[in-house]
Design a protein around this motif. Structure first.
Motif, PDB file in Angstrom:
ATOM      1  N   ALA A 209      16.133  31.755  -5.956  1.00 45.51           N
ATOM      2  CA  ALA A 209      14.911  32.285  -6.560  1.00 45.51           C
ATOM      3  C   ALA A 209      15.089  33.744  -6.964  1.00 45.51           C
ATOM      4  O   ALA A 209      14.614  34.179  -8.021  1.00 45.51           O
ATOM      5  CB  ALA A 209      13.740  32.139  -5.588  1.00 45.51           C
ATOM      6  N   ALA A 210      15.777  34.521  -6.139  1.00 46.44           N
ATOM      7  CA  ALA A 210      16.005  35.936  -6.448  1.00 46.44           C
ATOM      8  C   ALA A 210      16.836  36.093  -7.710  1.00 46.44           C
ATOM      9  O   ALA A 210      16.496  36.880  -8.613  1.00 46.44           O
ATOM     10  CB  ALA A 210      16.693  36.619  -5.265  1.00 46.44           C
ATOM     11  N   ASN A 211      17.929  35.361  -7.801  1.00 51.39           N
ATOM     12  CA  ASN A 211      18.793  35.479  -8.979  1.00 51.39           C
ATOM     13  C   ASN A 211      18.102  34.973 -10.243  1.00 51.39           C
ATOM     14  O   ASN A 211      18.268  35.530 -11.326  1.00 51.39           O
ATOM     15  CB  ASN A 211      20.107  34.744  -8.748  1.00 51.39           C
ATOM     16  N   ALA A 212      17.332  33.910 -10.111  1.00 50.86           N
ATOM     17  CA  ALA A 212      16.618  33.383 -11.276  1.00 50.86           C
ATOM     18  C   ALA A 212      15.577  34.376 -11.777  1.00 50.86           C
ATOM     19  O   ALA A 212      15.387  34.539 -12.983  1.00 50.86           O
ATOM     20  CB  ALA A 212      15.953  32.048 -10.925  1.00 50.86           C
ATOM     21  N   PHE A 213      14.914  35.059 -10.857  1.00 59.31           N
ATOM     22  CA  PHE A 213      13.901  36.043 -11.266  1.00 59.31           C
ATOM     23  C   PHE A 213      14.554  37.216 -12.000  1.00 59.31           C
ATOM     24  O   PHE A 213      14.051  37.676 -13.034  1.00 59.31           O
ATOM     25  CB  PHE A 213      13.139  36.553 -10.042  1.00 59.31           C
ATOM     26  N   LEU A 214      15.679  37.701 -11.486  1.00 55.24           N
ATOM     27  CA  LEU A 214      16.372  38.811 -12.143  1.00 55.24           C
ATOM     28  C   LEU A 214      16.911  38.387 -13.515  1.00 55.24           C
ATOM     29  O   LEU A 214      16.851  39.158 -14.479  1.00 55.24           O
ATOM     30  CB  LEU A 214      17.501  39.319 -11.255  1.00 55.24           C
ATOM     31  N   THR A 216      15.577  36.229 -15.365  1.00 58.44           N
ATOM     32  CA  THR A 216      14.392  36.143 -16.223  1.00 58.44           C
ATOM     33  C   THR A 216      14.003  37.512 -16.760  1.00 58.44           C
ATOM     34  O   THR A 216      13.643  37.652 -17.939  1.00 58.44           O
ATOM     35  CB  THR A 216      13.222  35.517 -15.451  1.00 58.44           C
ATOM     36  N   LYS A 217      14.072  38.537 -15.921  1.00 54.63           N
ATOM     37  CA  LYS A 217      13.766  39.896 -16.379  1.00 54.63           C
ATOM     38  C   LYS A 217      14.718  40.331 -17.496  1.00 54.63           C
ATOM     39  O   LYS A 217      14.296  40.915 -18.498  1.00 54.63           O
ATOM     40  CB  LYS A 217      13.854  40.900 -15.219  1.00 54.63           C
ATOM     41  N   THR A 268      21.273  29.972 -11.842  1.00 55.95           N
ATOM     42  CA  THR A 268      20.115  29.485 -12.597  1.00 55.95           C
ATOM     43  C   THR A 268      20.285  28.008 -12.932  1.00 55.95           C
ATOM     44  O   THR A 268      19.325  27.229 -12.838  1.00 55.95           O
ATOM     45  CB  THR A 268      19.905  30.296 -13.887  1.00 55.95           C
ATOM     46  N   VAL A 285      12.824  28.953 -15.960  1.00 59.32           N
ATOM     47  CA  VAL A 285      14.257  29.168 -15.763  1.00 59.32           C
ATOM     48  C   VAL A 285      15.073  28.340 -16.750  1.00 59.32           C
ATOM     49  O   VAL A 285      16.132  28.786 -17.221  1.00 59.32           O
ATOM     50  CB  VAL A 285      14.653  28.847 -14.302  1.00 59.32           C
TER      51      VAL A 285
END
Length: 440
Positions: A209-214, A216-217, A268, A285
């Motif tokens: 989840a952390a890597n996917a959020f970054l 996404t940014k 991702t 994602v």
């Protein structure tokens, strides 16, 4: 405490050396005899600033050792960390857990007493359940606890990240394992790094989840950059304007050619596949991964436009090949897709990278590797800045412009202000800049 680290790749070697520096006794195990011999001789298998000195000092202090003998390596260990590769599986994109499960079986067969088995590799939800099942099946006579302890290391800054972490996530419900993990990370107590204990599946999901959020940014600001070019706005100012909102934050809002490396593309994709498997698709994602893939090739088209729409027979000089600075990692680097697009259009390419040329040579065999940025620029029709190494931040632009056939600069990292490039005689193309929209 006595710690065994299975795997001497990026995560295993950095983690092992840092644990040893905390005062633990660490044995790193790897099947690759040539790699172990090289490490013992002081040659690191990866480029990471400060790693060679850290390894050398802890080997000298007899806190860190390396072996190919797993059975010997796990003897008497309080905790055994699995830090082997989990690449994307060919065909379906799932994380390939072959090495993780093989390590679990070998560890179980070699154990001589109770042990805490810690998965440090990035793995999908439920992997720890299977690791525990494999070990209990192999050795029903032993008491084992499987723990998830995902890593959050940035390549190029991994040692600092390990020693001064934002958080430490530990997934276990086992009291004995909890006590062992608290003791292992006790040296970080003074730094007040949050030690978060969760369920094992929750810990596994936190990493993805952390890597996917970054990711996404990064993809969000890249699409905003495209809109800036279309409407005549400046993406750097947009990023600053939204990044000052502490709900958003300024990190990972730097427009560029797309993300790459060993984590974001693989993780991702694995998260997407997990969502699909559990009938809970993560549409955001999915879009992020698709947009990022197409963006890299689009950067090649951006260079072709800067050449007037025709790259055939033109010389393109590329500065920076690795996916980010301070690493030699070429995995999913944007340069790969950019070079392929340019080669497909008939361009001749030369390149320079401070650390990545050896790894890049086999991936882009037609690219001529040069000795420095100025040698790469000589006779070039366009200079493309792909990776923002520090060495590229203060180039003598006037000198470079004089070496080139045509002083055209495509700055995919927005390092150089338009005024500075213009003063040196360059025609500048940036990402998400006003000048880019007017020129293209």
């Amino acid at each position: 405490m006595k710690i065994t680290m299975i795997g001497t790749g990026y995560v295993g070697l950095v983690s092992g050396a840092c644990f040893a520096d905390f005062g633990h006794t660490v044995t790193c195990v790897d099947k690759d005899e040539s790699k172990i011999a090289a490490i013992r001789g002081g040659k690191m298998p990866i480029y990471e600033p400060g790693l060679d000195a850290l390894v050398a000092s802890n080997v000298a202090a007899k806190r860190l050792d390396f072996t190919t003998d797993l059975a010997e390596g796990v003897k008497g260990a309080d905790a055994i960390f699995i830090a082997v590769g989990t690449p994307s599986r060919r065909g379906d994109g799932h994380a390939d857990l072959t090495y993780v499960y093989a390590a679990a079986k070998e560890i179980a067969e070699a154990l001589d007493g109770p042990a805490v088995i810690v998965t440090k590799s990035t793995v999908p939800v439920g992997t720890g359940d299977e690791v525990e099942r494999i070990m209990r099946e192999a050795r029903p006579d032993l008491e084992v606890a499987a723990v998830s302890n995902p890593e959050f290391l940035r390549e190029g800054a991994a040692i600092g990240d390990f020693k001064r972490p934002d958080r430490i996530v530990v997934g276990t419900d086992d009291p004995r394992a909890t006590a062992v993990m608290r003791q292992i990370y006790r040296p970080l107590y003074l730094g007040e790094a949050p030690l978060i204990f969760t369920g094992r599946r929750t810990a596994e999901l936190i990493k993805y989840a952390a890597n996917a959020f970054l990711a996404t940014k990064i993809t969000f600001i890249n699409e905003i950059a495209d809109l800036c070019e279309a409407v005549g706005a400046e993406v750097k100012d947009v990023a600053r304007g939204i990044g000052l909102d502490n709900r958003i934050g300024s990190k990972f809002l730097h427009a560029g050619p797309g993300y790459g490396g060993s984590c974001f593309p693989k993780d991702t994709l694995a998260l997407i596949k997990t969502g699909q498997d559990f009938d809970s698709p993560i549409r955001i994602v999915e879009a992020v991964a698709q947009v990022n893939d197409t963006r890299k090739r689009a950067m090649g088209r951006k260079v072709i436009k800067a050449l007037g729409g025709d790259a055939r027979g033109k010389k393109v000089a590329i500065l920076g090949l690795t996916f980010k600075p301070n690493t030699d990692d070429m995995r999913d680097a944007p340069s790969l897709a950019i070079v392929q697009a340019l080669e497909d259009s008939g361009a001749d390419i030369c390149a320079y990278d401070p650390e990545g040329m050896e790894a890049a040579a086999s991936l882009m065999p037609r690219v001529k590797m040069m000795s420095d940025p100025y040698a790469a620029a000589e006779g070039a029709d366009v200079l493309v800045l792909v990776t923002e190494w520090d060495i590229f931040r203060a180039l003598d632009l006037k000198k470079i412009a004089g070496l080139m056939t045509a002083p055209v600069l495509v700055d995919l990292r927005n390092i150089y202000p338009a005024s500075e490039a213009a003063a040196a005689g360059f025609k500048l193309f940036r990402v998400g800049g006003v000048d880019a929209s007017s020129e293209m």
